[in-house]
Design a protein around this motif. Structure first.
Motif: not given
Length: 365
Positions: A75-76, A79-80, A82-83, A144-145, A148-149, A151
């Motif tokens: 997941l991390l 997130v990284g 995609i962001t 998605l962000i 996932l934000s 988190l």
């Protein structure tokens, strides 16, 4: 004696009304329901790791910690990537304003040379505006962000479900003597979901890597972003390939022209046909157990209820719904056949039954 049973039409209408109320209720709490379902699916996906550790008599804390850490690290990383990539895309799009104007001018000259009016061309450009297509990618990635934000909520849910997983497994095993059909339905749901996720992830990674290589060879910007988008879109049934293809194709049009766009489309089509049409069905087989129509309907319904995350989780959510409402009910064999698109086992076809009866009567003669 008068039949006091409720008419079937009333039962169907009440069931449909109850389903609509439940779906709208879930939609109102989508910000909570989405992470809960995502956490459940992720725990199911890594359950083979916990089972492998349990068979080797590993301590309980390791059976909980290792699958949990695997999911959190994945997941991390997502997130990284995609962001960072979405930020790069947002800063890159304004630089293609001149290229888009040049494309419009070239298209207008081509239309004039072939006797087409500018009004027809303008309507076509409005429908296929590359900026809008790339904006759809930004919306999907932004959604998605947003999911996932949250988190912290997902990690807490993952930890709680991971801690409860050994106990839940024992409870389900003990419940086989009381509710065997429910336990079997839930076990089947977990097995089908896990197989679907593992096989889709493996082939999604293969597709993503091949797409990234093709985009890098063609000098299309942000190949890592489009590879991640292809991986995510691989979980979206029916239309996932189109969602993963359109943004990089439009960016290739702006960056390298029509020839580069056509090469991107050709590369994506070849990769998708080879992996998704020829290889994937041999590994996935009938793991999903949903007909094509039901798969498409589930995509529409769960996207409406949970947004973009619902599109990604459409298959697991439909499998869970089938397990709770159909597979757990022994009298719903006809519904299983309707959902899966296959004739129920154990009952001969009507034509075959007639032939059997006809053969028996002719033998008696």
């Amino acid at each position: 004696m008068r039949d006091q049973s409720v008419p079937r039409a009333v039962i169907i209408l009440v069931g449909l009304a109850a389903g609509v109320i439940v779906l709208f209720g879930i939609r109102e709490v989508a910000s909570i329901a989405g992470p809960v379902v995502l956490a459940l699916v992720l725990v199911i996906a890594v359950s083979p790791v916990r089972n492998w550790l349990a068979r080797r008599h590993a301590p309980i804390w390791l059976q909980v910690a290792l699958p949990f850490l695997i999911v959190v690290l994945v997941l991390l990383a997502m997130v990284g990537i995609i962001t960072i990539s979405a930020t790069q895309l947002a800063s890159l799009l304004p630089t293609y304003t001149d290229q888009f104007r040049q494309l419009v001018a070239d298209a207008q000259r081509w239309a004039a040379a072939h006797g087409l009016s500018n009004d027809v061309l303008s309507r076509g450009l409005q429908a296929f505006d590359p900026g809008r297509v790339l904006g759809l990618a930004q919306i999907l990635l932004g959604s998605l962000i947003g999911v996932l934000s949250a988190l912290f909520l997902i990690v807490v849910l993952l930890l709680a479900m991971s801690l409860d997983a050994p106990v839940t497994s024992k409870v389900l095993t003990a419940g086989e003597g009381y509710r065997p059909h429910v336990v079997t339905a839930l076990a089947t749901f977990a097995h089908k979901t896990r197989r679907y996720l593992i096989v889709s992830t493996v082939f999604g990674l293969i597709n993503a890597i091949l797409d990234m290589l093709a985009l890098s060879l063609l000098d299309v910007p942000l190949p890592l972003l489009w590879g991640v988008l292809a991986l995510i879109a691989n979980y979206i049934p029916n239309i996932g390939f189109v969602i993963g293809l359109l943004p990089p194709a439009m960016l290739a049009l702006l960056d390298g022209g029509v020839q580069t766009m056509l090469l991107v489309i050709a590369a994506y089509c070849v990769i998708n046909v080879v992996t998704q049409s020829f290889i994937l069905p041999k590994f996935l087989g009938d793991a999903v157990g949903l007909s094509t129509t039901m798969t498409f309907i589930s995509l529409i319904v769960w996207t409406f209820v949970l947004g973009p995350l619902g599109a990604i989780l459409a298959i697991p959510l439909s499998l869970l719904t089938r397990a709770l409402l159909i597979d757990s009910d022994p009298s719903a064999k006809w519904a299983q056949a309707l959902v899966s698109g296959k004739r129920p086992a154990g009952r001969p076809a009507q034509g075959r039954a007639r032939r059997v009866r006809g053969g028996g009567s002719s033998g008696r003669r």
